[in-house]
Design a protein around this motif. Structure first.
Motif, short mmCIF file in Angstrom:
data_model
loop_
_atom_site.label_atom_id
_atom_site.label_comp_id
_atom_site.label_asym_id
_atom_site.label_seq_id
_atom_site.Cartn_x
_atom_site.Cartn_y
_atom_site.Cartn_z
N GLU A 1 4.11 6.27 7.72
CA GLU A 1 4.48 4.86 7.88
C GLU A 1 3.77 4.23 9.08
N THR A 2 3.37 5.06 10.02
CA THR A 2 2.71 4.54 11.22
C THR A 2 1.23 4.30 11.02
N LEU A 3 0.71 4.61 9.84
CA LEU A 3 -0.70 4.42 9.56
C LEU A 3 -1.05 2.94 9.65
N ASP A 4 -2.02 2.62 10.47
CA ASP A 4 -2.44 1.23 10.65
C ASP A 4 -3.73 1.02 9.89
N LEU A 5 -3.66 0.24 8.83
CA LEU A 5 -4.84 -0.02 8.02
C LEU A 5 -5.39 -1.39 8.37
N PHE B 1 0.84 -1.20 0.00
CA PHE B 1 0.00 0.00 0.00
C PHE B 1 0.87 1.25 0.00
N HIS B 2 1.87 1.29 0.88
CA HIS B 2 2.77 2.45 0.97
C HIS B 2 3.56 2.62 -0.34
N ALA C 1 3.32 5.84 -2.81
CA ALA C 1 4.53 6.57 -3.16
C ALA C 1 4.65 6.70 -4.67
N GLU C 2 4.30 5.66 -5.41
CA GLU C 2 4.36 5.71 -6.88
C GLU C 2 3.41 6.76 -7.43
N LEU C 3 2.30 6.99 -6.72
CA LEU C 3 1.32 7.99 -7.15
C LEU C 3 1.63 9.38 -6.61
#
Length: 99
Positions: A17-21, A4-5, A9-11
């Motif tokens: 980075e600490t985002l909890d999905l 996901f990260h 980043a590509e977009l």
């Protein structure tokens, strides 16, 4: 999560980075009169206008118009749907800014 990260980043989208999905989909109610606007909003998922700093400023309204036309929104309903979608857009932008 790493994928996901990487995709964000590509977009050019910055995601902490600490985002909890949580992969568990949320269930929520949608009033019948809002279904069409929600479907149109979701159809525009790839039509966000990027900003130079890696965020988004809102939906591309020219693309939204095309989506509405291709989806068969009657001309007399277009203004009402546009206003509903703008409310969804504002809510989405607020949620994105909270992260």
């Amino acid at each position: 999560m790493a994928e996901f990260h990487r995709e964000c980043a590509e977009l050019g989208i910055r995601v902490p980075e600490t985002l909890d999905l949580d992969d568990t989909p949320e269930t929520f109610a949608v009033l019948p009169e809002n279904w069409e606007a929600l479907a149109l909003f979701l159809d525009c998922a790839t039509q966000w206008k990027p900003t130079p700093m890696g965020g988004v400023s809102g939906l591309d309204y020219a693309a939204l118009k095309v989506v509405m036309e291709l989806s068969g929104v009657a001309p007399e309903q277009a203004q009402a749907r546009f206003q509903q979608i703008r409310r969804l857009e504002r809510g989405a932008l607020e949620a994105m800014r909270e992260t």
